[in-house]
Design a protein around this motif. Structure first.
Motif, PDB file in Angstrom:
ATOM      1  N   ASN A 169     -11.234  -6.076  -0.120  1.00 45.61           N
ATOM      2  CA  ASN A 169     -11.340  -6.161  -1.574  1.00 45.61           C
ATOM      3  C   ASN A 169     -11.409  -4.780  -2.231  1.00 45.61           C
ATOM      4  N   ASP A 170     -11.001  -3.757  -1.483  1.00 45.15           N
ATOM      5  CA  ASP A 170     -10.989  -2.386  -1.977  1.00 45.15           C
ATOM      6  C   ASP A 170      -9.588  -1.805  -1.778  1.00 45.15           C
ATOM      7  N   TYR A 171      -8.997  -1.286  -2.853  1.00 45.35           N
ATOM      8  CA  TYR A 171      -7.628  -0.783  -2.809  1.00 45.35           C
ATOM      9  C   TYR A 171      -7.456   0.343  -1.785  1.00 45.35           C
ATOM     10  N   GLN A 172      -8.377   1.271  -1.727  1.00 50.02           N
ATOM     11  CA  GLN A 172      -8.267   2.383  -0.777  1.00 50.02           C
ATOM     12  C   GLN A 172      -8.348   1.887   0.667  1.00 50.02           C
ATOM     13  N   GLN A 173      -9.210   0.903   0.900  1.00 48.93           N
ATOM     14  CA  GLN A 173      -9.311   0.304   2.240  1.00 48.93           C
ATOM     15  C   GLN A 173      -7.998  -0.399   2.603  1.00 48.93           C
ATOM     16  N   LEU A 174      -7.400  -1.060   1.628  1.00 46.00           N
ATOM     17  CA  LEU A 174      -6.102  -1.714   1.843  1.00 46.00           C
ATOM     18  C   LEU A 174      -5.065  -0.695   2.273  1.00 46.00           C
ATOM     19  N   LEU A 175      -4.976   0.398   1.537  1.00 44.23           N
ATOM     20  CA  LEU A 175      -3.994   1.440   1.878  1.00 44.23           C
ATOM     21  C   LEU A 175      -4.250   2.021   3.253  1.00 44.23           C
ATOM     22  N   ALA A 176      -5.516   2.240   3.579  1.00 42.67           N
ATOM     23  CA  ALA A 176      -5.864   2.849   4.866  1.00 42.67           C
ATOM     24  C   ALA A 176      -5.577   1.921   6.041  1.00 42.67           C
ATOM     25  N   SER A 177      -5.787   0.620   5.874  1.00 45.06           N
ATOM     26  CA  SER A 177      -5.654  -0.291   7.017  1.00 45.06           C
ATOM     27  C   SER A 177      -4.294  -0.974   7.111  1.00 45.06           C
ATOM     28  N   ILE A 178      -3.700  -1.329   5.991  1.00 41.47           N
ATOM     29  CA  ILE A 178      -2.460  -2.113   6.000  1.00 41.47           C
ATOM     30  C   ILE A 178      -1.303  -1.392   5.307  1.00 41.47           C
ATOM     31  N   GLY A 179      -1.610  -0.486   4.419  1.00 37.72           N
ATOM     32  CA  GLY A 179      -0.629   0.119   3.521  1.00 37.72           C
ATOM     33  C   GLY A 179       0.669   0.584   4.139  1.00 37.72           C
ATOM     34  N   LEU A 180       0.609   1.215   5.294  1.00 41.66           N
ATOM     35  CA  LEU A 180       1.830   1.745   5.904  1.00 41.66           C
ATOM     36  C   LEU A 180       2.664   0.677   6.597  1.00 41.66           C
ATOM     37  N   GLN A 181       2.094  -0.507   6.782  1.00 44.02           N
ATOM     38  CA  GLN A 181       2.807  -1.576   7.483  1.00 44.02           C
ATOM     39  C   GLN A 181       3.571  -2.505   6.545  1.00 44.02           C
ATOM     40  N   VAL A 182       3.403  -2.333   5.246  1.00 41.04           N
ATOM     41  CA  VAL A 182       4.085  -3.194   4.274  1.00 41.04           C
ATOM     42  C   VAL A 182       5.068  -2.368   3.454  1.00 41.04           C
ATOM     43  N   ALA A 183       6.058  -3.048   2.888  1.00 44.84           N
ATOM     44  CA  ALA A 183       7.112  -2.353   2.149  1.00 44.84           C
ATOM     45  C   ALA A 183       6.696  -2.003   0.729  1.00 44.84           C
ATOM     46  N   ALA A 184       5.737  -2.736   0.170  1.00 43.24           N
ATOM     47  CA  ALA A 184       5.299  -2.483  -1.201  1.00 43.24           C
ATOM     48  C   ALA A 184       3.854  -2.930  -1.352  1.00 43.24           C
ATOM     49  N   VAL A 185       3.103  -2.152  -2.118  1.00 47.52           N
ATOM     50  CA  VAL A 185       1.724  -2.506  -2.456  1.00 47.52           C
ATOM     51  C   VAL A 185       1.635  -2.550  -3.974  1.00 47.52           C
ATOM     52  N   VAL A 186       1.365  -3.743  -4.503  1.00 44.75           N
ATOM     53  CA  VAL A 186       1.202  -3.905  -5.942  1.00 44.75           C
ATOM     54  C   VAL A 186      -0.268  -3.662  -6.254  1.00 44.75           C
ATOM     55  N   ASP A 187      -0.535  -2.635  -7.058  1.00 43.99           N
ATOM     56  CA  ASP A 187      -1.909  -2.324  -7.432  1.00 43.99           C
ATOM     57  C   ASP A 187      -2.289  -3.154  -8.645  1.00 43.99           C
ATOM     58  N   GLY A 188      -3.551  -3.411  -8.749  1.00 49.32           N
ATOM     59  CA  GLY A 188      -4.073  -4.145  -9.893  1.00 49.32           C
ATOM     60  C   GLY A 188      -5.449  -4.659  -9.550  1.00 49.32           C
ATOM     61  N   PRO A 189      -6.170  -5.098 -10.560  1.00 51.44           N
ATOM     62  CA  PRO A 189      -7.524  -5.576 -10.310  1.00 51.44           C
ATOM     63  C   PRO A 189      -7.536  -6.923  -9.602  1.00 51.44           C
ATOM     64  N   LEU A 190      -8.568  -7.129  -8.809  1.00 51.96           N
ATOM     65  CA  LEU A 190      -8.793  -8.447  -8.232  1.00 51.96           C
ATOM     66  C   LEU A 190      -9.261  -9.367  -9.355  1.00 51.96           C
ATOM     67  N   GLY A 191      -9.225 -10.662  -9.110  1.00 50.60           N
ATOM     68  CA  GLY A 191      -9.521 -11.630 -10.157  1.00 50.60           C
ATOM     69  C   GLY A 191     -10.974 -11.915 -10.433  1.00 50.60           C
ATOM     70  N   GLY A 192     -11.889 -11.298  -9.710  1.00 53.27           N
ATOM     71  CA  GLY A 192     -13.294 -11.469 -10.006  1.00 53.27           C
ATOM     72  C   GLY A 192     -14.023 -12.506  -9.162  1.00 53.27           C
ATOM     73  N   ALA A 193     -13.299 -13.283  -8.351  1.00 54.90           N
ATOM     74  CA  ALA A 193     -13.964 -14.230  -7.452  1.00 54.90           C
ATOM     75  C   ALA A 193     -14.623 -13.443  -6.321  1.00 54.90           C
ATOM     76  N   THR A 194     -15.685 -13.984  -5.761  1.00 51.60           N
ATOM     77  CA  THR A 194     -16.423 -13.251  -4.735  1.00 51.60           C
ATOM     78  C   THR A 194     -15.996 -13.581  -3.318  1.00 51.60           C
ATOM     79  N   GLN A 195     -15.229 -14.658  -3.119  1.00 46.98           N
ATOM     80  CA  GLN A 195     -14.742 -14.998  -1.785  1.00 46.98           C
ATOM     81  C   GLN A 195     -13.338 -15.587  -1.865  1.00 46.98           C
ATOM     82  N   PRO A 196     -12.629 -15.591  -0.722  1.00 47.25           N
ATOM     83  CA  PRO A 196     -11.288 -16.190  -0.710  1.00 47.25           C
ATOM     84  C   PRO A 196     -11.322 -17.629  -1.217  1.00 47.25           C
TER      85      PRO A 196
END
Length: 184
Positions: A143-170
């Motif tokens: 649920n953190d953009y920087q963590q997303l980039l660090a862990s998955i970012g290089l394995q995907v073709a595009a990362v759409v940035d934007g705020p999460l929707g405010g829910a606390t769990q999936p």
């Protein structure tokens, strides 16, 4: 950081993208492209047998993947009144629903998302996309953009940035046939 248009181009090219959802960052691809789905599953280290969720901008986008007539009349109000929203429903799968999406099941998990970026992605793409949390199987959702980039970012073709929707769990997952909560 990718725009909606760039993300849609990557979906059309059979690539995997990352994007914000109601509670966590998700991984997505074209549900009809087996190679793209297998690529997503490899990134996530998830077996195809478990099946995947499809997210859409509206219910009509999901119709090719579900057996609409098999949904009990008495459940329809509960399902449709929860959308757009943060509830995924396991519905009977259509004969056309790809096995790489349904896994070992005759059903398919779907959601009409209220998240504006998901809505824009699915509207621009013209159909639903696969949605699974952007973390390795068995690890905590991201649920953190920087963590997303660090862990998955290089394995995907595009990362759409934007705020999460405010829910606390999936999203909650419910069985459309019984109303039972599968994941709260």
């Amino acid at each position: 950081m990718a725009t909606i248009d760039t993300a849609v181009e990557q979906l059309m090219a059979g690539e995997v993208i990352a994007y914000p959802t109601e509670a966590v960052y998700g991984l997505g691809c074209d549900p009809d492209n087996e190679e793209a789905v297998l690529k997503l599953l490899a990134i996530k280290q998830r077996p195809v047998a478990k099946g995947l969720i499809l997210i859409a901008a509206n219910y009509s986008q999901l119709l090719p993947y579900i057996h609409d007539n098999a949904i009990p009349i008495e459940r329809r109000f509960q399902i449709f009144s929860s959308w757009p929203g943060h509830v995924s429903w396991v519905l009977p799968a259509s004969a056309k629903a790809p096995r790489w999406i349904t896994g070992n099941f005759n059903s398919i998990a779907v959601r009409v998302s209220a998240h504006p970026i998901v809505q824009q992605l699915c509207q621009a793409y013209g159909k639903p996309i696969v949605s699974t949390s952007a973390n390795l199987a068995g690890e905590a959702a991201i649920n953190d953009y920087q963590q997303l980039l660090a862990s998955i970012g290089l394995q995907v073709a595009a990362v759409v940035d934007g705020p999460l929707g405010g829910a606390t769990q999936p999203s909650q997952i419910r069985d459309a046939m019984t109303g039972e909560i599968i994941r709260s």
